[in-house]
Design an enzyme around this catalytic site. Sequence first.
Site, PDB file in Angstrom:
ATOM      1  N   ALA A 320       0.826  -1.213   0.000  1.00  0.00           N
ATOM      2  CA  ALA A 320       0.000   0.000   0.000  1.00  0.00           C
ATOM      3  C   ALA A 320       0.853   1.253   0.000  1.00  0.00           C
ATOM      4  O   ALA A 320       0.528   2.254  -0.639  1.00  0.00           O
ATOM      5  CB  ALA A 320      -0.902   0.005   1.224  1.00  0.00           C
ATOM      6  N   ASP A 366      26.563  28.694 -27.390  1.00  0.00           N
ATOM      7  CA  ASP A 366      27.543  28.965 -28.433  1.00  0.00           C
ATOM      8  C   ASP A 366      27.046  30.209 -29.178  1.00  0.00           C
ATOM      9  O   ASP A 366      25.848  30.499 -29.157  1.00  0.00           O
ATOM     10  CB  ASP A 366      27.581  27.746 -29.367  1.00  0.00           C
ATOM     11  CG  ASP A 366      28.755  27.786 -30.328  1.00  0.00           C
ATOM     12  OD1 ASP A 366      29.751  28.434 -30.000  1.00  0.00           O
ATOM     13  OD2 ASP A 366      28.661  27.172 -31.399  1.00  0.00           O
ATOM     14  N   ASP A 728      27.204  23.096 -31.604  1.00  0.00           N
ATOM     15  CA  ASP A 728      26.961  22.434 -32.887  1.00  0.00           C
ATOM     16  C   ASP A 728      28.187  21.686 -33.403  1.00  0.00           C
ATOM     17  O   ASP A 728      28.082  20.793 -34.219  1.00  0.00           O
ATOM     18  CB  ASP A 728      26.486  23.441 -33.943  1.00  0.00           C
ATOM     19  CG  ASP A 728      27.469  24.601 -34.122  1.00  0.00           C
ATOM     20  OD1 ASP A 728      28.499  24.613 -33.420  1.00  0.00           O
ATOM     21  OD2 ASP A 728      27.202  25.482 -34.958  1.00  0.00           O
ATOM     22  N   ASP A 732      32.234  21.002 -29.221  1.00  0.00           N
ATOM     23  CA  ASP A 732      31.239  21.212 -28.162  1.00  0.00           C
ATOM     24  C   ASP A 732      30.821  19.908 -27.486  1.00  0.00           C
ATOM     25  O   ASP A 732      30.221  19.940 -26.415  1.00  0.00           O
ATOM     26  CB  ASP A 732      29.976  21.880 -28.743  1.00  0.00           C
ATOM     27  CG  ASP A 732      30.268  23.248 -29.333  1.00  0.00           C
ATOM     28  OD1 ASP A 732      31.046  23.991 -28.710  1.00  0.00           O
ATOM     29  OD2 ASP A 732      29.741  23.572 -30.404  1.00  0.00           O
TER      30      ASP A 732
END
Length: 1050
Positions: A320, A366, A728, A732
């Site tokens: 429970a 960036d 990108d 990175d």
Amino acid sequence: MEEKPFYAWSWSVEQCLKEYNVRLDKGLSSYEVERQREKYGWNELNKEKGKPLWRLVLEQFDDMLVKILLVAAFISFVLAYLDGHDSEGTGFEAYVEPIVIVLILVINAIVGVWQESNAERALEALKEMQCESAKVLRDGFYVPDLPARELVPGDIVELRVGDKVPADMRIASLKTSTLRVEQSSLTGESMPVIKSTNPVFTDDCELQAKECMVFSGTTIVNGSCVCIVVSTGMNTEIGKIQTQIHEASLEESDTPLKKKLDEFGEKLTSVIGLACLVVWIINYKYFLTWDVVDGWPTNFRFSFEKCTYYFKIAVALAVAAIPEGLPAVITTCLALGTRKMAQKNAIVRKLPSVETLGCTTVICSDKTGTLTTNQMSVTEFVTLGGKTTTSRVFHVEGTTYNPKDGGIVDWNYYNMDANLQALAEICSVCNDAGVFCNGLLFRASGLPTEAALKVLVEKMGVPDTKARNRIRDAQFAADYFIDRSTVKLGCCEWWTKRSKRIATLEFDRVRKSMSVIVREPTGNNRLLAKGAVENVLERSSHVQLADGSIVPMDEPCRQLLLLKLLEMSSKGLRCLGLAFKDDLGELSDYYAECHPAHKKLLDPSNYSLIETNLIFVGVVGLRDPPRGEVHKAIEDCREAGIKVMVITGDNKSTAEAICREIKLFLDHEDLRGKSFTGKEFMALPLRQQIEILSKPGGKVFSRAEPKHKQEIVRMLKETGEIVAMTGDGVNDAPALKLADIGIAMGITGTEVAKEASDMVLADDDFSTIVSAVAEGRSIYNNMKAFIRYMISSNVGEVISIFLTAALGIPECLIPVQLLWVNLVTDGPPATALGFNPADVGIMRKPPRKSNDSLINSWVLFRYMVIGSYVGIATVGIFILWYTRDSFMGIDLVSDGHTLVTLAQLRSWGDCPRWENFSPSPFLAGSRVISFSNPCDYFSVGKVKAMTLSLSVLVAIEMFNSLNALSEDSSLVTMPPWRNPWLLVAMSVSFGLHFLILYIPFLAEVFGIVPLTLKEWFLVIMVSAPVVLIDEILKLVGRRRRRRTPKQKMA
């Protein structure tokens, strides 16, 4: 690997050749290649061993809630087995509970293993970036397609336009006057970089400064060269990035919600353990008795049957207390969140990151491609007016390579004077670039600056009216072509046909310009030149005025142009000077390579002499412009209490100019302590670094390398920030992996960045991140709502079992019924709470702290009150059925069952010793419940009372889900129809409950019977007050909160 540091960029070519004992005209011998390979290995990235499947499976069970469920399932199975041995009647239903628990755990493990096995693909994407073959000099002969993995340090490699660089190499000689390399994915620079053979006399310099080096995975975009391989495999810059990605993946920490749930699980374990023990101890007198002789206990009697019975109650209590449906509901809610985010161009790769976004405190962005468009465009150009002391400034709109994106402000084709025509001619003819369309995105082929100049020419148009109309019609028709990948630049074509190009004087680093010789329609040759403004001005002796007249350039005129250059540069514009020359001397009648003056063009040292006495035309200012939506997004971040930090590989002045423009900094704000190069920041003491990062307001870090980005993210995380990092490029990837939320660009992003990220932006737009953060906050609020709902329901179940044990009455709910309520009945409303509409001011509040508790002391008190009511109502209706003939006018004994006193019910275990106790059979649905043994009235006969208890529990939890619509708002201000999905879910849950009540087979499995309409009235009357109780508690909570600010103000 290497015995001593070898700084190839700071050594001369001769020293590098000597280091490897190699000659430029011979290359390595086969024997030397083998020796080098033994020392350095193959030129390939290491393949990290993945976790074996068995370990992945085991890890899914390393969770406190899961461990409790496993123990509960095991004990349930043992008890069901023992019951099966003791009584012949026990069948499949006894095993339902352990089977269901195990099924939940198996499904949970399968989902977990599937998610993890799909997670680590960033390293594979890195391998795809590596070059497959190279032209290599071995044993004095060129091998045209040597597999790149066979390269060793010391190899001599020839690179040409379009080649992917196979290893980190030192440039030994240039075969053309210029060599340009596209290395933005590695360094973050927005433009292709010019390389040379000259050493850089600094051992510890940034990648961007290593102008005599080419790096693995980058691309040659212009020129050709011969290089010496200096680093291979894991020693290359791309190899170091793989190591950093791997290290970052090892540092991955749990999401804030996971930590909260783990803490909750641990606390729950302690509470459950204690409650189970207390329940067992309270009832010890039923299974352990003794006689007292002379004040000492003797003759101990132990009942194993009663002991296991109360042990089962303790197990029921554990079942429970555990919200079994919680993992499934959280996964469903996060999945719904990912769908909402996908509609807003944010594609979530890892489910938990949806919630983490909601408590983001810092966005590290960036610059190139995220805050800016990553597409060079002309924003203004300057020419002289009617005299040398006046100038004209033309502003250009549009931020992409799409010629139809914007135009020139207040431009009129009919006013295209001789000076502007000369500017258009130079921009279109002294140019090797083109524009193509990739889906919906316009891209540059060739140099981005040159592509931007061609787009400017298209916006300027042509002076010939007939030609202009013809070009416009052709462009209109081109919109309906099936193949729309090639972009028709009609105006540029008109200029190139008019001025036929016959020779090119390539760009070099000394004169910083390029020029072309063209044959004009008059039959005369003309030199068209473009380059660095200072250099072109220095070699110009005349200027062209607006009317086309040519006058000598005096000092005031030169100073005016230099002042304009300074103004444009201070805005972060990259400026180009344009000029031409008509008097070409011996090249005046040059037409082809057979001309006597051709030998003059073969020697680049003559180019400076040819480009003298130029006629200056104007200055063009270009830049990678900020996206239109970024300014508002930065403002939204400020309101939401989120710090924005720009981390870029670009130079300092450009980064600062863009940051001012997007209003991260004010126009005249002092940037001391806010703007650093990566190297400057890393040189500061750790205390000062943390102090800078902790201060409010924006920051900008330029010339940042991958290790700098990683360190900044690590420091922010150590100070308790929740960091979202965008990127990108390959450079990175380590920081994306390390950040709490790694966000990659979908259009311009490399595969490596996407695979290392948690989320991909389909439109590469910074403002999409801000929308995703708002969605994350909304999802977290909704998750809090359903977690509170499920926990308050479980508290009610625990209290009902506790009351059962404390009062000593028969158990009113069995474990399989509790499982059904927790998993099936509670599931739909909890999931529907995930659709609650977002608060209006959700982005005007500061981010929640990652250590904020899911349930504070007031909310806990509220749900203890609600839970107490749930427990009392569930047990109360059970007692009512046994002890009262009617309740609030509803007849309870119409089914013919026998009433007992509360005292009898509490001592039901002593039933065999009662005299003249003979309960009557009673009707339950179409069944008649009768007893061979009178005492079965409290086990077999409790089926109706148990059904009433279960129905009250289900009904109360449905009403309680309405309370969870809002933590504080009343149902009057936040009515149920604000979330229609909740009303649907309540109907589904009631429908499922009716299913097990009125289908005989299911009713038998769950140990329940059908209810009459009168009994349902009773259920609703007992359940509904839970709404009123919570409304009163919400009102008290609102008043408490209003009082607190007043006290603070006082």
